[in-house]
Scaffold this active site. Structure first.
Site, PDB file in Angstrom:
ATOM      1  N   GLY A  87       0.816  -1.206   0.000  1.00 41.69           N
ATOM      2  CA  GLY A  87       0.000   0.000   0.000  1.00 41.69           C
ATOM      3  C   GLY A  87       0.846   1.251   0.000  1.00 41.69           C
ATOM      4  N   VAL A 123       5.003   1.899  -0.140  1.00 47.94           N
ATOM      5  CA  VAL A 123       5.577   2.677  -1.239  1.00 47.94           C
ATOM      6  C   VAL A 123       6.357   3.861  -0.682  1.00 47.94           C
ATOM      7  CG1 VAL A 123       5.044   4.123  -3.237  1.00 47.94           C
ATOM      8  CG2 VAL A 123       3.803   1.972  -2.891  1.00 47.94           C
ATOM      9  N   ASN A 124       5.813   4.499   0.346  1.00 51.44           N
ATOM     10  CA  ASN A 124       6.482   5.632   0.973  1.00 51.44           C
ATOM     11  C   ASN A 124       7.844   5.230   1.538  1.00 51.44           C
ATOM     12  OD1 ASN A 124       6.788   7.201   3.879  1.00 51.44           O
ATOM     13  ND2 ASN A 124       6.215   8.545   2.194  1.00 51.44           N
ATOM     14  N   THR A 147      -4.377  -1.116   1.782  1.00 51.42           N
ATOM     15  CA  THR A 147      -5.689  -0.495   1.954  1.00 51.42           C
ATOM     16  C   THR A 147      -5.903   0.613   0.938  1.00 51.42           C
ATOM     17  OG1 THR A 147      -5.561  -0.960   4.314  1.00 51.42           O
ATOM     18  CG2 THR A 147      -7.222   0.622   3.613  1.00 51.42           C
ATOM     19  N   SER A 194      -0.690  18.147 -11.406  1.00 45.62           N
ATOM     20  CA  SER A 194       0.220  17.183 -12.014  1.00 45.62           C
ATOM     21  C   SER A 194       1.328  16.806 -11.040  1.00 45.62           C
ATOM     22  CB  SER A 194       0.836  17.772 -13.289  1.00 45.62           C
ATOM     23  OG  SER A 194       1.897  16.961 -13.758  1.00 45.62           O
ATOM     24  N   TYR A 203       5.760  21.705  -9.223  1.00 42.96           N
ATOM     25  CA  TYR A 203       5.032  22.492  -8.225  1.00 42.96           C
ATOM     26  C   TYR A 203       4.280  21.576  -7.262  1.00 42.96           C
ATOM     27  CZ  TYR A 203       5.797  26.977 -10.544  1.00 42.96           C
ATOM     28  OH  TYR A 203       6.375  28.105 -11.071  1.00 42.96           O
ATOM     29  N   GLU A 252       1.049   7.691   6.452  1.00 38.57           N
ATOM     30  CA  GLU A 252       1.885   7.396   7.608  1.00 38.57           C
ATOM     31  C   GLU A 252       1.956   8.625   8.516  1.00 38.57           C
ATOM     32  OE1 GLU A 252       3.464   4.190   8.070  1.00 38.57           O
ATOM     33  OE2 GLU A 252       1.939   3.852   6.537  1.00 38.57           O
TER      34      GLU A 252
END
Length: 315
Positions: free
Chosen positions: A75, A79-80, A102, A221, A226, A282
């Site tokens: 999840g 990935v973080n 999740t 994007s 930005y 997180e």
């Protein structure tokens, strides 16, 4: 990808992902990944921080000397961890993300199916694209930073309660939370502008999806150099209701009175009282925050939009 494009891929996973049968899931994923990787290593991450350690080993050639792509099955939180491992070790390798938790907000940005088997098959036709990364104090993230209601939501999910910003209807305790949010004072500096006030929620977004829903701003994007700060004004619970429902065609201009939007490259945030911070699901930091965008910092396998159209979601 019809040929063996990569020499050695490493697939990280946790045993406690959102996949019911993780070992069957690994088999499904490996079947697809081995079609374009000559060598695939499957690496269990047993404890939080393991992936960051493995990334440093890969960087130092202590894991293997030929790794040229990294995959993650999990999840947004998993990935973080990989993104932090890549950035902190200055590991210049592309990554492939396979959903297994999740929430998989960034998978939607990559045009991938929410199911791990289908998503891994789609990676065979994916192409590498550059994406911006957010630096928050000494941490990194792909998708968003949130304070206020969005933190309450993440804590509810962690405690097994209903997701406020997910696909379920706004009923019961969810309505009470939206109608009685905790407010806090903030002071934000975005590039050369300073804004202060009181709010119940503040979000700094890189990607266009949060909590499974699209932020209704068409030009948002994750690779434009930005970040976008959204300040939800006091007594704007109806706006929160609208924003976090799935309304891709919503006209953003109709909601500008309830939300202040500040695009920026560098952002500082101070709050009173000190607030917990949700970073891609997180909750590890508290205010104050220094946030900046690192343009084109990471290469991620992305399915071209044309191939993502009308893809089935079945296993």
């Amino acid at each position: 990808m019809t040929k063996k494009q990569f020499k050695h891929g490493v697939l990280f996973y946790h045993e406690h992902t959102g996949i019911k049968d993780i070992y069957r899931g690994l088999g499904d994923v490996a079947t697809s990944l081995t079609t374009f990787c000559r060598h695939l290593s499957i690496q269990l991450s047993e404890n939080e921080g393991d992936i960051i350690t493995f990334c440093q080993k890969i960087k130092d050639k202590r894991y293997s000397d030929d790794v040229d792509i990294i995959f993650i099955l999990g999840g947004d939180g998993t990935v973080n961890e990989l993104v932090n491992g890549i950035m902190k070790s200055e590991l210049n390798l592309p990554i492939g993300i396979i959903p297994g938790g999740t929430f998989n907000d960034f998978v939607k940005t990559l045009n991938l199916n929410p199911r791990h088997k289908m998503a891994s098959q789609q990676l065979m036709n994916a192409e590498l694209r550059p994406y911006d990364v957010m630096k928050i104090n000494d941490e990194y993230a792909l998708n968003f930073v949130g304070l206020g209601l969005i933190v309450q939501n993440a804590e509810n999910v962690q405690n097994g309660n209903k997701d406020i910003f997910g696909k379920l209807s706004y009923v019961g305790s969810t309505v009470k939370t939206l109608l009685n949010p905790e407010h806090f004072d903030y002071k934000i500096s975005v590039d050369n502008q300073t804004v202060d006030g009181n709010t119940s929620m503040l979000v700094v977004a890189n990607g266009p999806f949060i909590g499974g829903s699209r932020i209704p701003l068409t030009d948002l994007s994750p690779n434009d150099g930005y970040l976008n700060t959204f300040i939800f004004k006091e007594q704007s619970s109806s706006v929160l209701n609208d924003v976090f429902k799935q309304r891709d065609s919503m006209n953003w201009n109709k909601m500008t009175e309830g939300i202040k939007h500040l695009p920026a490259k560098k952002i500082t945030i101070e709050t009173d009282p000190q607030m917990k911070v949700d970073i891609d699901g997180e909750i590890n930091l508290k205010t104050p925050l220094e946030i900046e965008v690192i343009p084109n910092a990471i290469q991620i396998l992305t399915l071209p939009e044309a191939q993502a159209t009308n893809q089935p979601e079945s296993e």
